[in-house]
Design a protein around this motif. Structure first.
Motif, PDB file in Angstrom:
ATOM      1  N   SER A  38      -6.986  -0.633  -3.838  1.00 40.03           N
ATOM      2  CA  SER A  38      -6.762  -0.118  -2.491  1.00 40.03           C
ATOM      3  C   SER A  38      -8.080   0.321  -1.873  1.00 40.03           C
ATOM      4  O   SER A  38      -8.251   0.274  -0.668  1.00 40.03           O
TER       5      SER A  38
ATOM      6  N   MET B  67       0.816  -1.198   0.000  1.00 38.17           N
ATOM      7  CA  MET B  67       0.000   0.000   0.000  1.00 38.17           C
ATOM      8  C   MET B  67       0.861   1.265   0.000  1.00 38.17           C
ATOM      9  O   MET B  67       0.651   2.179  -0.775  1.00 38.17           O
ATOM     10  N   SER B  68       1.858   1.279   0.906  1.00 39.83           N
ATOM     11  CA  SER B  68       2.643   2.502   1.012  1.00 39.83           C
ATOM     12  C   SER B  68       3.455   2.702  -0.270  1.00 39.83           C
ATOM     13  O   SER B  68       3.672   3.823  -0.700  1.00 39.83           O
TER      14      SER B  68
ATOM     15  N   ALA C 139       1.115   4.169  -2.820  1.00 41.47           N
ATOM     16  CA  ALA C 139       0.798   5.550  -2.487  1.00 41.47           C
ATOM     17  C   ALA C 139       1.971   6.461  -2.861  1.00 41.47           C
ATOM     18  O   ALA C 139       1.784   7.557  -3.366  1.00 41.47           O
TER      19      ALA C 139
ATOM     20  N   VAL D 288       0.563   4.654   5.444  1.00 39.69           N
ATOM     21  CA  VAL D 288       0.390   5.182   4.089  1.00 39.69           C
ATOM     22  C   VAL D 288       0.543   6.693   4.095  1.00 39.69           C
ATOM     23  O   VAL D 288       1.250   7.282   3.267  1.00 39.69           O
TER      24      VAL D 288
END
Lengths: 327, 334
Positions: free
Chosen positions: B30, B3-4, B7, B291
């Protein structure tokens, strides 16, 4: 001589003589047990100022115990790695010197107690218990998830910190340091309880309205008491970390807060030597019942229940009678 | 951490690292992940409500702060695991958890708790702390230190596809449904039945309702057993997702205390709102904060700062609520 004074003398005498006997008989483990008693008593003496005098049921005193512990752990770990704590804007290096560590532990835990007290004392009763518990959990989870100083595993310090002129690795000399600090804290605590400040604090516990009526700001009284209380418990935390040469997030756990309260209650809440009697009883139980059964905390639970339900003055209250000190 | 990474990709150089079509699909993925986390937060909140409802009722009616509530949760989980292991029936296990926790609750109310109603909070905290020690160590003595496992029944074990393409375990949905049903039942019990009237009257003026001929100590035992049964049910339901072990009750107890303090002690509505708030904050915070920090910190630092802050988030929430509303969101004042 009043019975309580006599009892206090017996307790302190025993705490001094048992390790001296162990030193002569070459039983270092007994000295270590006595050192644990002295350090945990010191933590209890700190809490007793907030709990006994001020009536503040803090379920977060592990915060200050832990801050003291981490003050020692962080300073000593930087000293043992020869890496400075801070390089800019000015250089701060780690240290292995006990007096410096104590000073840092006292100042940081007093500051933390000042801030946490200022926020928490806006509430009272059960909300105060809960907000102190919440602050404790914040510190607990922060140290668990913050990787810089060991995270969940904690920090090991290989050599005990030094005190000028003494060999702190010798159990009896380290005990002597802890015993002297405990005596100083007990002396300070007895002076505080008899001072105008202590009397006003006791009055605020008994009847807040009356204290407010005569123009005393009870919030400020309690805040000062909470800060002093946190500072003393912080010092105990630094010593405890030095005893084990190890700090971990467990020092911040709410069980630790619970245990510090147990020392005060087992001994007798509001009694000057209550924490000493309570911590000694706790360590003795842990040592002897723990030797008999792996499940010794069941007995501790029943004992605590019995003290709360039937013997409300704790050990000192039961042995010395109900009267409360007036001298 | 995927996820990070995504992002970072989208904030640093939009379109620079992936073709736009794939970026859109990532965004959708996401979003699905976020919905899943929100459902997890809801399920967690509902579980906390089952714990908090009992705690807040017991505080509201009897003025008692009960730290041993987490032990009743543990008793429920162990009873369910033992009965499920013996009979193989999950339904029977749930019944056993209700019965065992209610029984344990009645027992400690009769022996210990009723002596504490007139005492200060310090005595209540200590005596119930002592009960935790006794419950935990005797459970360890009987069942050992190794965790037990409670199997989710086969019919409920798989995932189900929700509208929007979200795959979600049936069992967790069932927990949400059971929790909502219990909440509705509790509201009806309190607002519509004779027992509910007595409970509310007991909160307001215990001497008056005793004078009107209500057996107040029986009412107290009943309320305590009801709270205990709800805690036991929560323990059994969660026990099937996590492992059943000694010490499982205390983290949940502390979260439930946070819930009732945020909601205002004594208020069931407050407990429901607080539970959902804490459940969602904890789950979504743990998911979103790394995130968020990933937008302006390097990934490893973002992960550690984010998770450190996320673990403290609900306590920060609680301290914030208490500082601005010292008696909680729906509290009546002290």
């Amino acid at each position: 001589m009043r019975r309580e004074t006599l009892l206090n003398a017996v307790i302190m005498g025993a705490l001094l003589l048992v390790p001296l006997w162990a030193w002569v008989a070459d039983e270092p483990f007994t000295i270590t047990l006595a050192t644990r008693v002295a350090i945990l008593s010191l933590a209890g003496v700190g809490l007793n100022i907030a709990l006994g005098l001020g009536g503040l049921v803090s379920l977060g005193h592990a915060i200050f115990f832990g801050i003291g512990g981490y003050a020692m752990g962080i300073l000593a770990s930087h000293a043992q790695d020869y890496s400075p704590l801070l390089e800019s804007p000015f250089l701060i290096e780690g240290t292995k010197s006990m007096p410096v560590i104590w000073l840092v532990a006292i100042v940081t835990s007093a500051l933390a107690a000042l801030v946490i007290g200022a926020l928490s004392l806006r509430t009272s009763g059960v909300y105060f218990i809960m907000i102190t518990l919440a602050f404790g959990q914040m510190f607990f989870f922060f140290t668990i998830s913050w990787p810089a100083y060991g995270g969940e595993d904690g920090l090991s310090i290989y050599v005990r910190n030094g005190f000028p002129g003494l060999n702190t690795l010798d159990p009896i000399q380290f005990f002597a340091i802890c015993f002297v600090l405990l005596s100083l804290a007990l002396f300070a605590s007895s002076r505080i309880s008899r001072s105008p400040f202590g009397l006003a604090l006791t009055a605020a516990r008994q009847s807040e309205t009356r204290v407010l009526t005569v123009g005393i700001d009870s919030f400020r009284l309690r805040l000062v008491a909470f800060t002093i209380s946190g500072a003393i418990t912080g010092l105990a935390g630094a010593l405890f970390a030095d005893l084990n040469r190890f700090v971990s997030p467990t020092m911040f756990s709410w069980q630790t807060s619970g245990e510090i309260i147990i020392f005060v209650i087992l001994g007798g809440v509001g009694r000057l030597f209550g924490p000493v009697a309570g911590a000694a009883l706790f360590i003795l139980l842990e040592h002897f019942l723990g030797g008999l059964s792996e499940f010794w905390q069941i007995y501790l639970g029943f004992l605590l229940l019995a003290v709360v339900l039937f013997a409300r003055g704790g050990l000192i209250g039961t042995l010395a009678g109900r009267e409360v000190a007036h001298d | 951490m995927p996820m990070s990474m995504s992002a970072r990709c989208s904030t640093d150089r939009p379109g620079g690292c992936k073709p736009p079509g794939q970026l859109g699909r990532r965004f959708l993925m996401s979003l699905v992940l976020l919905m899943e986390q929100a459902l997890n937060g809801l399920q967690f909140g509902i579980m906390l409500f089952l714990m908090a409802a009992g705690l807040t009722l017991i505080f509201g009616v009897m003025g008692l702060i009960n730290l041993a509530h987490g032990s009743l949760y543990m008793v429920g989980a162990f009873a369910a695991a033992a009965v499920a292991g013996w009979s193989g029936s999950f339904l029977l296990a749930l019944v056993a958890s209700l019965a065992a926790a209610a029984l344990a609750g009645t027992l400690i109310e009769l022996l210990v708790i009723r002596r504490l109603y007139d005492r200060g909070h310090l005595d209540q905290v200590l005596a119930t702390f002592a009960l935790i020690l006794i419950f935990s160590e005797s459970t360890r003595w009987v069942f050992g230190s190794f965790p037990l496992y409670l199997q989710v029944p086969a019919a409920l074990a798989g995932p189900i596809t929700l509208p929007g393409g979200i795959q979600y375990p049936v069992y967790r949905l069932l927990i949400i449904a059971v929790g909502l049903a219990v909440a509705a039942g509790l509201f009806l019990l309190i607002s519509r039945t004779r027992i509910g009237i007595r409970i509310r009257a007991g909160e307001n003026d215990r001497e008056m309702i005793a004078a009107l001929g209500v057996d107040i100590s029986r009412l107290y035992t009943l309320v305590f057993a009801l709270g205990a049964a709800l805690a036991g049910l929560a323990g059994a339901l969660v026990g099937a997702i996590q492992s059943v072990q000694v010490g499982m009750g205390e983290p949940v107890l502390i979260l439930a205390l946070v819930v009732i303090v945020i909601g205002g002690i004594g208020s069931i509505k407050g407990a429901l709102v607080g539970a959902l708030l804490v459940g969602l904050t904890d789950t979504l915070g743990g998911f979103l904060l790394p995130v968020l920090f990933g937008a302006f910190l390097e990934p490893s630092a973002a992960a550690s700062v984010g998770s450190a802050l996320a673990s403290m988030l609900i306590y920060i929430l609680m301290a914030g609520v208490l500082i601005f509303r010292p008696t909680g969101l729906y509290g009546a004042g002290t």
